[in-house]
Design a protein around this motif. Structure first.
Motif, PDB file in Angstrom:
ATOM      1  N   THR A  18       0.813  -1.212   0.000  1.00 52.58           N
ATOM      2  CA  THR A  18       0.000   0.000   0.000  1.00 52.58           C
ATOM      3  C   THR A  18       0.849   1.266   0.000  1.00 52.58           C
ATOM      4  N   ASP A  19       2.098   1.175   0.432  1.00 50.88           N
ATOM      5  CA  ASP A  19       2.992   2.335   0.468  1.00 50.88           C
ATOM      6  C   ASP A  19       4.244   2.033  -0.353  1.00 50.88           C
ATOM      7  N   MET A  20       4.180   2.356  -1.638  1.00 53.36           N
ATOM      8  CA  MET A  20       5.301   2.073  -2.539  1.00 53.36           C
ATOM      9  C   MET A  20       6.536   2.909  -2.205  1.00 53.36           C
ATOM     10  N   SER A  21       6.362   4.013  -1.462  1.00 52.41           N
ATOM     11  CA  SER A  21       7.500   4.873  -1.136  1.00 52.41           C
ATOM     12  C   SER A  21       8.507   4.172  -0.234  1.00 52.41           C
ATOM     13  N   GLN A  22       8.080   3.195   0.545  1.00 49.62           N
ATOM     14  CA  GLN A  22       9.031   2.493   1.412  1.00 49.62           C
ATOM     15  C   GLN A  22      10.036   1.660   0.611  1.00 49.62           C
ATOM     16  N   TYR A  23       9.754   1.459  -0.674  1.00 52.39           N
ATOM     17  CA  TYR A  23      10.667   0.736  -1.560  1.00 52.39           C
ATOM     18  C   TYR A  23      11.255   1.651  -2.645  1.00 52.39           C
ATOM     19  N   LEU A  25       9.507   3.335  -4.782  1.00 53.21           N
ATOM     20  CA  LEU A  25       8.742   3.155  -6.006  1.00 53.21           C
ATOM     21  C   LEU A  25       7.598   4.153  -6.181  1.00 53.21           C
ATOM     22  N   ALA A  26       7.404   5.040  -5.208  1.00 55.62           N
ATOM     23  CA  ALA A  26       6.396   6.091  -5.379  1.00 55.62           C
ATOM     24  C   ALA A  26       6.859   7.057  -6.470  1.00 55.62           C
ATOM     25  N   GLU A  27       8.156   7.320  -6.498  1.00 55.57           N
ATOM     26  CA  GLU A  27       8.803   8.109  -7.541  1.00 55.57           C
ATOM     27  C   GLU A  27      10.045   7.339  -7.987  1.00 55.57           C
ATOM     28  N   PRO A  28       9.858   6.339  -8.848  1.00 55.67           N
ATOM     29  CA  PRO A  28      10.976   5.468  -9.228  1.00 55.67           C
ATOM     30  C   PRO A  28      12.115   6.216  -9.888  1.00 55.67           C
ATOM     31  N   SER A  29      13.323   5.705  -9.694  1.00 58.31           N
ATOM     32  CA  SER A  29      14.510   6.349 -10.263  1.00 58.31           C
ATOM     33  C   SER A  29      14.599   6.173 -11.768  1.00 58.31           C
ATOM     34  N   ARG A  30      14.027   5.098 -12.276  1.00 61.53           N
ATOM     35  CA  ARG A  30      14.027   4.872 -13.728  1.00 61.53           C
ATOM     36  C   ARG A  30      13.067   3.736 -14.072  1.00 61.53           C
ATOM     37  N   ALA A  31      12.899   3.529 -15.350  1.00 61.70           N
ATOM     38  CA  ALA A  31      12.060   2.442 -15.843  1.00 61.70           C
ATOM     39  C   ALA A  31      12.891   1.560 -16.755  1.00 61.70           C
ATOM     40  N   ILE A  32      12.612   0.280 -16.722  1.00 61.47           N
ATOM     41  CA  ILE A  32      13.244  -0.682 -17.612  1.00 61.47           C
ATOM     42  C   ILE A  32      12.141  -1.239 -18.493  1.00 61.47           C
ATOM     43  N   SER A  33      12.374  -1.239 -19.786  1.00 65.19           N
ATOM     44  CA  SER A  33      11.394  -1.836 -20.689  1.00 65.19           C
ATOM     45  C   SER A  33      12.113  -2.798 -21.629  1.00 65.19           C
ATOM     46  N   PHE A  34      11.439  -3.888 -21.945  1.00 65.41           N
ATOM     47  CA  PHE A  34      11.984  -4.857 -22.885  1.00 65.41           C
ATOM     48  C   PHE A  34      10.840  -5.665 -23.471  1.00 65.41           C
ATOM     49  N   GLU A  35      11.145  -6.351 -24.551  1.00 62.02           N
ATOM     50  CA  GLU A  35      10.146  -7.152 -25.243  1.00 62.02           C
ATOM     51  C   GLU A  35      10.648  -8.568 -25.426  1.00 62.02           C
ATOM     52  N   THR A  36       9.731  -9.507 -25.362  1.00 56.94           N
ATOM     53  CA  THR A  36      10.003 -10.880 -25.754  1.00 56.94           C
ATOM     54  C   THR A  36       9.270 -11.097 -27.071  1.00 56.94           C
ATOM     55  N   ASP A  47      14.416   1.617  -4.815  1.00 59.04           N
ATOM     56  CA  ASP A  47      15.629   1.699  -4.001  1.00 59.04           C
ATOM     57  C   ASP A  47      16.536   0.490  -4.183  1.00 59.04           C
ATOM     58  N   TYR A  48      17.816   0.732  -3.919  1.00 59.51           N
ATOM     59  CA  TYR A  48      18.828  -0.316  -3.861  1.00 59.51           C
ATOM     60  C   TYR A  48      19.102  -0.582  -2.389  1.00 59.51           C
ATOM     61  N   ASN A  49      19.111  -1.836  -1.987  1.00 54.75           N
ATOM     62  CA  ASN A  49      19.404  -2.228  -0.611  1.00 54.75           C
ATOM     63  C   ASN A  49      20.875  -2.626  -0.540  1.00 54.75           C
ATOM     64  N   ASP A  50      21.696  -1.764   0.085  1.00 55.54           N
ATOM     65  CA  ASP A  50      23.138  -2.012   0.185  1.00 55.54           C
ATOM     66  C   ASP A  50      23.461  -3.291   0.947  1.00 55.54           C
ATOM     67  N   VAL A  51      22.693  -3.605   1.943  1.00 52.62           N
ATOM     68  CA  VAL A  51      22.974  -4.762   2.797  1.00 52.62           C
ATOM     69  C   VAL A  51      22.800  -6.070   2.034  1.00 52.62           C
ATOM     70  N   TYR A  66       8.777  -6.630  -6.502  1.00 52.25           N
ATOM     71  CA  TYR A  66       9.688  -7.750  -6.728  1.00 52.25           C
ATOM     72  C   TYR A  66      11.072  -7.349  -6.224  1.00 52.25           C
ATOM     73  N   VAL A  67      11.706  -8.247  -5.506  1.00 52.84           N
ATOM     74  CA  VAL A  67      13.050  -8.027  -4.985  1.00 52.84           C
ATOM     75  C   VAL A  67      13.994  -8.828  -5.881  1.00 52.84           C
ATOM     76  N   VAL A  68      14.875  -8.114  -6.600  1.00 52.98           N
ATOM     77  CA  VAL A  68      15.745  -8.777  -7.572  1.00 52.98           C
ATOM     78  C   VAL A  68      17.209  -8.434  -7.299  1.00 52.98           C
TER      79      VAL A  68
END
Length: 104
Positions: A18-23, A25-36, A47-51, A66-68
């Motif tokens: 419900t709160d995308m800002s904690q990740y 993602l409320a204001e994402p740093s960029r978008a990735i797009s691709f096609e299959t 966000d990037y998690n340094d730990v 998704y955590v990748v």
């Protein structure tokens, strides 16, 4: 679903966020797009998690995060020109190494 798209495999799936800002993602740093061959995809990068060395990503208008691994996101840091240049450079190095071996 992200886990069905190779090579993007999520380490973790967080549903009903419900709160995308904690990740980040409320204001994402960029978008990735691709096609299959059969579909187009867009993912927002948060966000990037340094730990743990992971990024948080999501599809537009969805409440699933998704955590990748960082390598997954960093793999999209190249432009088409970068990839072509890298391929040409690798081929040139391989040709030079083969010619050196033949002359020895």
């Amino acid at each position: 679903m992200l886990t069905d798209v190779a090579p993007l495999i999520a380490d973790q799936v967080i549903e009903n966020v419900t709160d995308m800002s904690q990740y980040g993602l409320a204001e994402p740093s960029r978008a990735i797009s691709f096609e299959t061959a059969s579909e187009s995809y867009i993912f927002y990068v948060g966000d990037y998690n340094d730990v743990s060395g992971v990024y948080y990503i999501c599809k537009p208008s969805e409440t699933t995060v998704y955590v990748v691994p960082a390598l997954t996101v960093n793999g999209f840091n190249y432009t088409l020109e970068d990839l072509i240049e890298e391929e040409v450079s690798t081929e040139t190095e391989e040709t030079a190494a083969a010619e050196t071996t033949e002359t020895e």
